[in-house]
Design a protein around this motif. Structure first.
Motif, PDB file in Angstrom:
ATOM      1  N   ARG A 330       0.814  -1.153  -0.083  1.00  0.00           N
ATOM      2  CA  ARG A 330      -0.126  -0.124   0.030  1.00  0.00           C
ATOM      3  C   ARG A 330       0.689   1.163  -0.054  1.00  0.00           C
ATOM      4  O   ARG A 330       0.614   2.240  -0.626  1.00  0.00           O
ATOM      5  CB  ARG A 330      -0.950   0.092   1.178  1.00  0.00           C
ATOM      6  CG  ARG A 330      -1.969  -1.038   0.944  1.00  0.00           C
ATOM      7  CD  ARG A 330      -3.250  -0.800   2.288  1.00  0.00           C
ATOM      8  NE  ARG A 330      -2.585  -1.020   3.541  1.00  0.00           N
ATOM      9  CZ  ARG A 330      -2.579  -1.994   4.059  1.00  0.00           C
ATOM     10  NH1 ARG A 330      -3.197  -3.174   3.673  1.00  0.00           N
ATOM     11  NH2 ARG A 330      -2.228  -2.108   5.307  1.00  0.00           N
ATOM     12  N   THR A 334       0.620   4.466  -2.547  1.00  0.00           N
ATOM     13  CA  THR A 334       0.317   5.892  -2.448  1.00  0.00           C
ATOM     14  C   THR A 334       1.411   6.839  -2.218  1.00  0.00           C
ATOM     15  O   THR A 334       1.435   8.057  -2.461  1.00  0.00           O
ATOM     16  CB  THR A 334      -0.416   5.826  -0.854  1.00  0.00           C
ATOM     17  OG1 THR A 334       0.561   5.169   0.097  1.00  0.00           O
ATOM     18  CG2 THR A 334      -1.542   5.049  -1.022  1.00  0.00           C
ATOM     19  N   ASN A 335       2.574   6.195  -2.078  1.00  0.00           N
ATOM     20  CA  ASN A 335       4.001   7.022  -1.951  1.00  0.00           C
ATOM     21  C   ASN A 335       4.861   7.005  -2.938  1.00  0.00           C
ATOM     22  O   ASN A 335       5.944   7.783  -2.954  1.00  0.00           O
ATOM     23  CB  ASN A 335       4.430   6.959  -0.555  1.00  0.00           C
ATOM     24  CG  ASN A 335       3.555   7.007   0.591  1.00  0.00           C
ATOM     25  OD1 ASN A 335       3.477   8.386   1.010  1.00  0.00           O
ATOM     26  ND2 ASN A 335       2.863   6.062   1.269  1.00  0.00           N
TER      27      ASN A 335
END
Length: 464
Positions: A330, A334-335
């Motif tokens: 995740r 997202t990063n």
């Protein structure tokens, strides 16, 4: 095996798919490495049986596979055969099978249909052990290894003291012993894998966005090519990384695009430093080849690592490592890092396990590369600060907590070791705000356990 699949000999082509459920639970049901080895070998042999006995195997690995057969009746018969063979080999292990007709002109649609059918059937799978293993009725009859079924055989452990085990644990241990005799090494317990005083590490790794990648493939040929190439990438990278740690690990059967193993605490960094760059480098070489072209430029992985006492149940540790792996994936989505690592140190027993996303600040995943290297550098500098001065950091208070900020400024002003840490890591301890923002974080405390071979030399931390 050629990457090209010849459909000319099929009058009525059907796809058959299979998906084994609870593989990791099966493999880690017993804490004994011999039983894990035997269960992993059982899955590998089943995949080999499926691939060699199918009219055409598209792919087979990690208890999952897709095959091509001719005609509806042959497809149904093949499903029943695979189910029966898997149940016999795993003593009632659940296996879902499905069959769909192949659309020669739209093979991607047929593959999607097959995946959807297998997903729907997963919820209807029979419980493990159905028809083979009986639940224990008295505590004295409980399997001493897995604790789940009726004990039927004397345990073969050297320190068994009259303990008894279930049929499945007995058989998997026997299979593991045969495999260990061939390899020349037999590890009776995870405790034997780690030097005195060290933790065991459970490591779970999976490629990022591979599900979407496979769903985007258009033909059986592309699916076969991609499956074979990825299996080779992961296998070669793992073998090379294993050499870096001189083979001191217990590997679990996986699907070809993931890795799970147990290894000593002191070897985790060396293994990851060899494995992740090796995976990324080999994947980059695939990016110019079909069907990877344009889809594989930034291939990466999510990694979850748990350090804990080797007495804790292997099943629980690997489940938590898998949770952390998902957290790392995740973080990549997202990063933006190609690969990321999430980790936890369980020093308060099994009760320390919590959902990764609910942990307090400062224990988020780290991107592999510069971020990871900086965190290790900062943690190494932290090792020179006496452990008696670190407890103030454990609860990870907010930067705007004035009470903590004042306490922390006083701590740094009073102790030269803290000022030395700021100097060594390029941070400013003279600025009243920067000294709070730039303080060590909880993940630095946890990383001390990866750097220090003796858990007692690292800070006493938990995943609270």
């Amino acid at each position: 095996m050629s990457d090209r699949i010849d459909l000319s000999g099929f009058a009525d082509p059907w796809l058959v798919g299979y998906d084994a459920h609870g593989i990791q639970e099966l493999i880690t049901a017993s804490n004994r490495p011999l039983a894990m080895l035997g269960a992993s070998g059982t899955i590998t042999r089943f995949d080999s049986y499926a691939a060699s006995s199918a009219p055409v195997s598209v792919f087979a690995g990690g208890g999952r596979g897709v095959e091509l057969v001719d005609g509806h009746d042959a497809a149904i018969a093949r499903c029943r055969l695979l189910e029966a063979h898997y149940a016999e080999q795993t003593f009632g292990g659940p296996l879902s099978t499905a069959a769909v007709p192949l659309d020669r002109l739209d093979q991607a649609a047929s593959l999607r249909w097959l995946r959807q059918r297998l997903e729907l059937l997963a919820d209807a799978a029979r419980p493990p052990g159905h028809g083979y293993l009986a639940a224990y009725t008295r505590k004295s009859d409980q399997c001493a290894d897995c604790g789940g079924y009726q004990a039927t055989h004397e345990s073969q452990r050297r320190d068994a003291r009259g303990e008894r085990v279930c049929l499945r644990c007995h058989a998997m241990t026997q299979r593991g012993r045969l495999a260990s005799e061939r390899s020349g090494e037999e590890i009776q317990s995870l405790l034997e894998l780690v030097p005195d005083g060290q933790y065991i590490a459970a490591l779970s790794l999976d490629g990022n966005n591979l599900g979407a990648f496979f769903e985007d493939l258009r033909t059986l040929d592309e699916t076969r090519q991609a499956s074979g190439a990825l299996k080779q990438v992961f296998s070669e990278a793992h073998v090379a990384a294993s050499r870096a740690i001189e083979g001191r690990h217990v590997s679990l059967a996986t699907g070809g695009d993931d890795i799970r193993l147990f290894l000593p605490q002191s070897l985790v960094l060396r293994y990851l430093d060899a494995l992740i760059p090796g995976l990324e480098r080999r994947a980059a070489a695939l990016a110019a080849r079909p069907p990877f072209r344009g889809r594989f430029d930034r291939f990466g992985v999510g990694v979850g690592v748990v350090l804990a006492d080797a007495h804790l149940p292997a099943k629980r540790l690997m489940e938590y490592a898998h949770d952390l792996e998902q957290s790392a994936k995740r973080h990549c989505r997202t990063n933006g890092p190609r690969s990321a690592i999430d980790f936890a140190v369980l020093t308060a027993g099994d009760a320390s396990r919590i959902e990764p996303s609910l942990r307090r600040g400062g224990r988020e995943p780290l991107g592999f590369g510069e971020t990871w290297e900086d965190a290790l550098r900062d943690a190494a500098a932290l090792a020179r600060v006496p452990s008696s001065q670190r407890p103030l950091l454990f609860d990870e208070p907010a930067d705007d907590c004035h009470e903590f900020a004042n306490q922390w400024r006083y701590q740094v002003a009073r102790h030269a070791e803290w000022r030395a840490w700021y100097d060594a890591t390029g941070r400013n301890w003279r600025d009243a705000e920067a000294v709070v923002r730039g303080r060590p974080r909880a993940h630095h405390l946890d990383l001390l356990h990866f750097l220090a071979p003796d858990p007692g030399a690292a800070a006493s931390t938990t995943t609270r």
